[in-house]
Design an enzyme around this catalytic site. Structure first.
Site, PDB file in Angstrom:
ATOM      1  N   HIS A  31      53.018  88.838 -28.000  1.00 17.32           N
ATOM      2  CA  HIS A  31      52.197  90.045 -27.862  1.00 17.32           C
ATOM      3  C   HIS A  31      52.823  91.159 -28.700  1.00 17.32           C
ATOM      4  O   HIS A  31      54.052  91.268 -28.805  1.00 17.32           O
ATOM      5  CB  HIS A  31      52.094  90.493 -26.403  1.00 17.32           C
ATOM      6  CG  HIS A  31      51.037  89.762 -25.632  1.00 17.32           C
ATOM      7  ND1 HIS A  31      51.092  89.607 -24.260  1.00 17.32           N
ATOM      8  CD2 HIS A  31      49.893  89.153 -26.037  1.00 17.32           C
ATOM      9  CE1 HIS A  31      50.026  88.933 -23.855  1.00 17.32           C
ATOM     10  NE2 HIS A  31      49.289  88.647 -24.918  1.00 17.32           N
ATOM     11  N   HIS A  65      57.661  86.540 -26.159  1.00 16.48           N
ATOM     12  CA  HIS A  65      56.310  86.072 -26.465  1.00 16.48           C
ATOM     13  C   HIS A  65      55.755  86.913 -27.607  1.00 16.48           C
ATOM     14  O   HIS A  65      56.361  87.886 -28.041  1.00 16.48           O
ATOM     15  CB  HIS A  65      55.411  86.112 -25.223  1.00 16.48           C
ATOM     16  CG  HIS A  65      55.174  87.460 -24.652  1.00 16.48           C
ATOM     17  ND1 HIS A  65      56.145  88.192 -23.994  1.00 16.48           N
ATOM     18  CD2 HIS A  65      54.052  88.232 -24.624  1.00 16.48           C
ATOM     19  CE1 HIS A  65      55.637  89.340 -23.587  1.00 16.48           C
ATOM     20  NE2 HIS A  65      54.362  89.392 -23.967  1.00 16.48           N
ATOM     21  N   ASP A 107      53.413  94.308 -28.357  1.00 18.58           N
ATOM     22  CA  ASP A 107      54.393  95.252 -27.813  1.00 18.58           C
ATOM     23  C   ASP A 107      55.793  94.642 -27.710  1.00 18.58           C
ATOM     24  O   ASP A 107      56.747  95.336 -27.360  1.00 18.58           O
ATOM     25  CB  ASP A 107      53.929  95.808 -26.461  1.00 18.58           C
ATOM     26  CG  ASP A 107      53.672  94.740 -25.414  1.00 18.58           C
ATOM     27  OD1 ASP A 107      53.139  93.665 -25.759  1.00 18.58           O
ATOM     28  OD2 ASP A 107      53.990  94.988 -24.234  1.00 18.58           O
ATOM     29  N   HIS A 108      55.929  93.376 -28.075  1.00 15.90           N
ATOM     30  CA  HIS A 108      57.241  92.721 -28.071  1.00 15.90           C
ATOM     31  C   HIS A 108      57.720  92.357 -29.473  1.00 15.90           C
ATOM     32  O   HIS A 108      58.900  92.025 -29.636  1.00 15.90           O
ATOM     33  CB  HIS A 108      57.196  91.463 -27.204  1.00 15.90           C
ATOM     34  CG  HIS A 108      57.007  91.773 -25.753  1.00 15.90           C
ATOM     35  ND1 HIS A 108      58.030  91.723 -24.844  1.00 15.90           N
ATOM     36  CD2 HIS A 108      55.906  92.176 -25.061  1.00 15.90           C
ATOM     37  CE1 HIS A 108      57.579  92.067 -23.659  1.00 15.90           C
ATOM     38  NE2 HIS A 108      56.286  92.354 -23.763  1.00 15.90           N
ATOM     39  N   HIS A 144      52.492  84.047 -17.815  1.00 15.93           N
ATOM     40  CA  HIS A 144      51.940  85.193 -18.539  1.00 15.93           C
ATOM     41  C   HIS A 144      50.615  84.757 -19.156  1.00 15.93           C
ATOM     42  O   HIS A 144      50.246  83.592 -19.076  1.00 15.93           O
ATOM     43  CB  HIS A 144      52.941  85.643 -19.616  1.00 15.93           C
ATOM     44  CG  HIS A 144      52.683  87.019 -20.165  1.00 15.93           C
ATOM     45  ND1 HIS A 144      52.332  88.090 -19.380  1.00 15.93           N
ATOM     46  CD2 HIS A 144      52.736  87.490 -21.434  1.00 15.93           C
ATOM     47  CE1 HIS A 144      52.182  89.158 -20.139  1.00 15.93           C
ATOM     48  NE2 HIS A 144      52.418  88.819 -21.393  1.00 15.93           N
TER      49      HIS A 144
END
Length: 189
Positions: free
Chosen positions: A65, A63, A67-68, A145
């Site tokens: 976000h 996804h 942090d990914h 999520h």
């Protein structure tokens, strides 16, 4: 097939755990490494491993976000600095918007890559089997999520076995056409 965790933290990095990234090392099977997510600091974590960035052939993003994905532009640029090594194209799989994020990041930073990136974006209506090779199948399915998010399932196709002729001879099976028939039968009972 080996899995190496490069980051297992959530949201923000800590001294003990980097943000999300996982390497699926398929070196024995196809001489490739596949990354799943590429959080900030992933390229630094890779430096602490035996993984060669040029062996990374596919990146799967769960996804969008930060942090990914915030480590992705840096990793792609670092991979480009391996000028003395063979440059191979790269495939990126992920939710719609990943192509825009990567291309905008590279354009704004003036980064030029000596390899091509092939993007495969999907949404809720185009999930299921997203990749099939002669040895692997990859499926993407929606997860629960706060934004559109997928989980990946990697399946290795059945490997062709070898016929142990010595064991067949020891069992009293006569050599000849029967050996071939035994090899093609999936189950004997």
């Amino acid at each position: 097939m080996n899995i190496q965790f490069l980051g297992t933290g959530a949201g923000q990095p800590s001294k003990a755990r980097n943000v999300s990234s996982l390497a699926l090392k398929l070196l024995d099977e196809i001489n490739e490494v596949w990354l799943f997510d590429c959080g900030e600091g992933t390229q630094n974590r890779i430096l602490e491993t035996t993984i060669r960035p040029r062996k990374v052939s596919k990146i799967f993003i769960t996804h969008l976000h930060g942090d990914h994905i915030f480590g992705l532009p840096g990793f792609l640029s670092s991979r480009a600095f391996q000028a003395n090594e063979e440059q191979t194209d790269l495939e990126i799989y992920g939710p719609q918007g990943i192509k825009s994020f990567v291309l905008t990041s590279l354009r704004v930073s003036g980064s030029r890559l000596p390899y091509r990136i092939h993007f495969y974006e999907f949404d809720q209506d185009s999930l299921g089997k997203i990749l099939e090779t002669d040895k692997f199948v990859v499926y993407a399915e929606e997860l629960d999520h706060t934004i559109f998010c997928v989980g990946y399932r990697v399946i290795q196709k059945d490997l062709e076995g070898t016929l142990d002729a010595e064991k067949l001879k020891a069992a009293g099976v006569p050599f000849g056409p029967l050996f071939g028939k035994i090899k093609t039968v999936r189950t004997l009972f």
